[in-house]
Write a protein that holds these residues in place. Structure first.
Motif, PDB file in Angstrom:
ATOM      1  N   CYS A  24      -5.776  -5.989  -2.206  1.00 21.34           N
ATOM      2  CA  CYS A  24      -4.508  -6.522  -2.732  1.00 21.34           C
ATOM      3  C   CYS A  24      -3.956  -7.599  -1.807  1.00 21.34           C
ATOM      4  O   CYS A  24      -4.190  -7.587  -0.598  1.00 21.34           O
ATOM      5  CB  CYS A  24      -3.463  -5.406  -2.876  1.00 21.34           C
ATOM      6  N   THR A  25      -3.199  -8.495  -2.409  1.00 20.74           N
ATOM      7  CA  THR A  25      -2.432  -9.491  -1.664  1.00 20.74           C
ATOM      8  C   THR A  25      -0.971  -9.062  -1.635  1.00 20.74           C
ATOM      9  O   THR A  25      -0.402  -8.728  -2.673  1.00 20.74           O
ATOM     10  CB  THR A  25      -2.549 -10.879  -2.315  1.00 20.74           C
ATOM     11  N   LEU A 180      -3.767 -11.315 -12.791  1.00 23.36           N
ATOM     12  CA  LEU A 180      -3.827 -10.421 -11.644  1.00 23.36           C
ATOM     13  C   LEU A 180      -2.845  -9.275 -11.883  1.00 23.36           C
ATOM     14  O   LEU A 180      -1.718  -9.501 -12.310  1.00 23.36           O
ATOM     15  CB  LEU A 180      -3.466 -11.163 -10.355  1.00 23.36           C
ATOM     16  N   GLN A 181      -3.263  -8.066 -11.594  1.00 29.50           N
ATOM     17  CA  GLN A 181      -2.441  -6.905 -11.918  1.00 29.50           C
ATOM     18  C   GLN A 181      -1.510  -6.543 -10.771  1.00 29.50           C
ATOM     19  O   GLN A 181      -1.885  -6.614  -9.598  1.00 29.50           O
ATOM     20  CB  GLN A 181      -3.318  -5.701 -12.268  1.00 29.50           C
ATOM     21  N   VAL A 182      -0.282  -6.166 -11.139  1.00 31.26           N
ATOM     22  CA  VAL A 182       0.683  -5.667 -10.159  1.00 31.26           C
ATOM     23  C   VAL A 182       0.313  -4.224  -9.841  1.00 31.26           C
ATOM     24  O   VAL A 182       0.432  -3.337 -10.689  1.00 31.26           O
ATOM     25  CB  VAL A 182       2.120  -5.759 -10.699  1.00 31.26           C
ATOM     26  N   VAL A 183      -0.144  -3.986  -8.618  1.00 31.32           N
ATOM     27  CA  VAL A 183      -0.607  -2.653  -8.231  1.00 31.32           C
ATOM     28  C   VAL A 183       0.558  -1.788  -7.768  1.00 31.32           C
ATOM     29  O   VAL A 183       0.658  -0.616  -8.123  1.00 31.32           O
ATOM     30  CB  VAL A 183      -1.677  -2.761  -7.126  1.00 31.32           C
ATOM     31  N   LYS A 184       1.465  -2.398  -6.975  1.00 28.41           N
ATOM     32  CA  LYS A 184       2.570  -1.611  -6.420  1.00 28.41           C
ATOM     33  C   LYS A 184       3.750  -2.518  -6.126  1.00 28.41           C
ATOM     34  O   LYS A 184       3.578  -3.688  -5.769  1.00 28.41           O
ATOM     35  CB  LYS A 184       2.125  -0.891  -5.134  1.00 28.41           C
ATOM     36  N   ILE A 185       4.956  -1.982  -6.298  1.00 34.38           N
ATOM     37  CA  ILE A 185       6.190  -2.701  -5.971  1.00 34.38           C
ATOM     38  C   ILE A 185       6.971  -1.876  -4.969  1.00 34.38           C
ATOM     39  O   ILE A 185       7.169  -0.662  -5.152  1.00 34.38           O
ATOM     40  CB  ILE A 185       7.034  -2.955  -7.233  1.00 34.38           C
ATOM     41  N   PRO A 187      10.518  -2.111  -3.760  1.00 36.47           N
ATOM     42  CA  PRO A 187      11.760  -2.866  -3.985  1.00 36.47           C
ATOM     43  C   PRO A 187      12.657  -2.971  -2.763  1.00 36.47           C
ATOM     44  O   PRO A 187      13.340  -3.984  -2.577  1.00 36.47           O
ATOM     45  CB  PRO A 187      12.442  -2.071  -5.114  1.00 36.47           C
ATOM     46  N   GLU A 188      12.675  -1.943  -1.903  1.00 38.70           N
ATOM     47  CA  GLU A 188      13.579  -1.995  -0.749  1.00 38.70           C
ATOM     48  C   GLU A 188      13.182  -3.076   0.253  1.00 38.70           C
ATOM     49  O   GLU A 188      13.999  -3.517   1.069  1.00 38.70           O
ATOM     50  CB  GLU A 188      13.630  -0.632  -0.045  1.00 38.70           C
ATOM     51  N   LYS A 189      11.918  -3.519   0.213  1.00 35.01           N
ATOM     52  CA  LYS A 189      11.448  -4.570   1.107  1.00 35.01           C
ATOM     53  C   LYS A 189      11.092  -5.853   0.347  1.00 35.01           C
ATOM     54  O   LYS A 189      10.549  -6.792   0.946  1.00 35.01           O
ATOM     55  CB  LYS A 189      10.239  -4.088   1.912  1.00 35.01           C
ATOM     56  N   ASN A 190      11.363  -5.879  -0.943  1.00 37.92           N
ATOM     57  CA  ASN A 190      11.069  -7.038  -1.798  1.00 37.92           C
ATOM     58  C   ASN A 190       9.591  -7.406  -1.769  1.00 37.92           C
ATOM     59  O   ASN A 190       9.224  -8.584  -1.826  1.00 37.92           O
ATOM     60  CB  ASN A 190      11.913  -8.261  -1.372  1.00 37.92           C
ATOM     61  N   LEU A 191       8.737  -6.402  -1.702  1.00 30.30           N
ATOM     62  CA  LEU A 191       7.300  -6.640  -1.638  1.00 30.30           C
ATOM     63  C   LEU A 191       6.638  -6.260  -2.950  1.00 30.30           C
ATOM     64  O   LEU A 191       7.052  -5.309  -3.622  1.00 30.30           O
ATOM     65  CB  LEU A 191       6.666  -5.831  -0.500  1.00 30.30           C
ATOM     66  N   VAL A 192       5.604  -7.021  -3.314  1.00 27.22           N
ATOM     67  CA  VAL A 192       4.794  -6.711  -4.479  1.00 27.22           C
ATOM     68  C   VAL A 192       3.332  -6.876  -4.085  1.00 27.22           C
ATOM     69  O   VAL A 192       2.966  -7.834  -3.397  1.00 27.22           O
ATOM     70  CB  VAL A 192       5.164  -7.611  -5.682  1.00 27.22           C
ATOM     71  N   LEU A 193       2.506  -5.912  -4.468  1.00 27.97           N
ATOM     72  CA  LEU A 193       1.083  -5.940  -4.170  1.00 27.97           C
ATOM     73  C   LEU A 193       0.330  -6.342  -5.428  1.00 27.97           C
ATOM     74  O   LEU A 193       0.447  -5.689  -6.472  1.00 27.97           O
ATOM     75  CB  LEU A 193       0.592  -4.570  -3.679  1.00 27.97           C
ATOM     76  N   ILE A 194      -0.428  -7.435  -5.317  1.00 26.98           N
ATOM     77  CA  ILE A 194      -1.173  -7.999  -6.446  1.00 26.98           C
ATOM     78  C   ILE A 194      -2.663  -7.775  -6.206  1.00 26.98           C
ATOM     79  O   ILE A 194      -3.163  -8.038  -5.110  1.00 26.98           O
ATOM     80  CB  ILE A 194      -0.893  -9.508  -6.595  1.00 26.98           C
ATOM     81  N   SER A 195      -3.372  -7.298  -7.221  1.00 25.32           N
ATOM     82  CA  SER A 195      -4.804  -7.073  -7.066  1.00 25.32           C
ATOM     83  C   SER A 195      -5.535  -8.401  -6.898  1.00 25.32           C
ATOM     84  O   SER A 195      -5.237  -9.387  -7.573  1.00 25.32           O
ATOM     85  CB  SER A 195      -5.359  -6.335  -8.297  1.00 25.32           C
ATOM     86  N   GLY A 196      -6.495  -8.421  -5.971  1.00 22.81           N
ATOM     87  CA  GLY A 196      -7.287  -9.625  -5.772  1.00 22.81           C
ATOM     88  C   GLY A 196      -6.635 -10.617  -4.816  1.00 22.81           C
ATOM     89  O   GLY A 196      -5.635 -10.322  -4.153  1.00 22.81           O
ATOM     90  N   SER A 197      -7.206 -11.800  -4.775  1.00 21.65           N
ATOM     91  CA  SER A 197      -6.758 -12.829  -3.842  1.00 21.65           C
ATOM     92  C   SER A 197      -5.838 -13.826  -4.528  1.00 21.65           C
ATOM     93  O   SER A 197      -5.952 -14.073  -5.724  1.00 21.65           O
ATOM     94  CB  SER A 197      -7.962 -13.559  -3.240  1.00 21.65           C
ATOM     95  N   VAL A 198      -4.947 -14.388  -3.746  1.00 23.65           N
ATOM     96  CA  VAL A 198      -3.969 -15.372  -4.214  1.00 23.65           C
ATOM     97  C   VAL A 198      -4.168 -16.650  -3.401  1.00 23.65           C
ATOM     98  O   VAL A 198      -4.361 -16.591  -2.180  1.00 23.65           O
ATOM     99  CB  VAL A 198      -2.527 -14.828  -4.045  1.00 23.65           C
TER     100      VAL A 198
END
Length: 210
Positions: A24-25, A180-185, A187-198
């Protein structure tokens, strides 16, 4: 089309429910501020302009300072426009409103990532286009492994065709990677994990669209 502006942090991996390791990215997405709302009456189309990141006021042109003050926010480093923002926000988006990643995406969504690829400088055809080179170092060839080979005819057509794949500057382009799929969010850190490379280097700006 809804979306958000963010910053690429780096890469990691997480395990799925079935035990599969997913690369994930990690992207710091938002919070973004609504800096302009466009509509059919005044602009001919509907869109929402979002601003992300802080910018020093002394480095901001006067026109942009007024633009951000109208929205009641500080100067922003990055600005992007999203046409036909999500239906849930229709008629509810206001100037100065804060948009967070949880307001736009949920886990399992498929998004498109837009970024500027890493610049590689001037490169040859092997690195730039994936050529295999002329061949082995045999029969008197001592420096031809990464050469491009022939680039055109002789007396006819007596020129090199346009668009011939040759050496040149590589990278540093606007690249869009879709689905690219959103694997995990987080919210308290404003982070989103995207599958694959960006596309892009760490700390570079990334735009996520849905």
């Amino acid at each position: 089309m809804s979306g958000i502006i963010g910053k690429k942090i780096g890469m990691t991996s997480v395990y799925s429910a079935t035990g599969k390791n997913i690369p994930c990215t990690v992207i710091e997405a938002g919070p973004c501020v609504v800096t302009q709302v466009k509509n059919d009456e005044t602009d001919g189309y509907t869109a929402v302009q979002l601003g992300y990141g802080e910018r020093k006021e002394k480095n901001t042109p006067k026109a942009l300072q007024g633009h951000f003050k109208k929205a009641g926010t500080t100067p922003k480093k990055e600005v992007a426009e999203f046409r036909d923002f999500r239906v849930e926000f229709e008629g509810c988006v206001q100037l100065g409103q804060e948009i967070k990643v949880g307001d736009v995406f949920v886990e399992g969504d498929f998004v498109d990532a837009i970024g500027t690829s890493k610049g590689k400088g001037f490169q040859g055809v092997v690195k730039r286009h994936g050529f295999g080179g002329v061949g082995q170092r045999t029969h008197g060839q001592h420096n031809r492994e990464r050469a491009p080979g022939s680039i055109g005819g002789a007396s006819f057509p007596a020129r090199v065709f346009k668009g011939m794949r040759m050496a040149g500057r590589t990278g540093g382009n606007r690249v869009k990677v879709i689905n690219l799929q959103v694997v995990k969010i987080i919210p308290e850190k404003n982070l989103v994990l995207i599958s694959g490379s960006v596309p892009g280097a760490n700390n570079s700006t990334v735009i996520l669209e849905k």
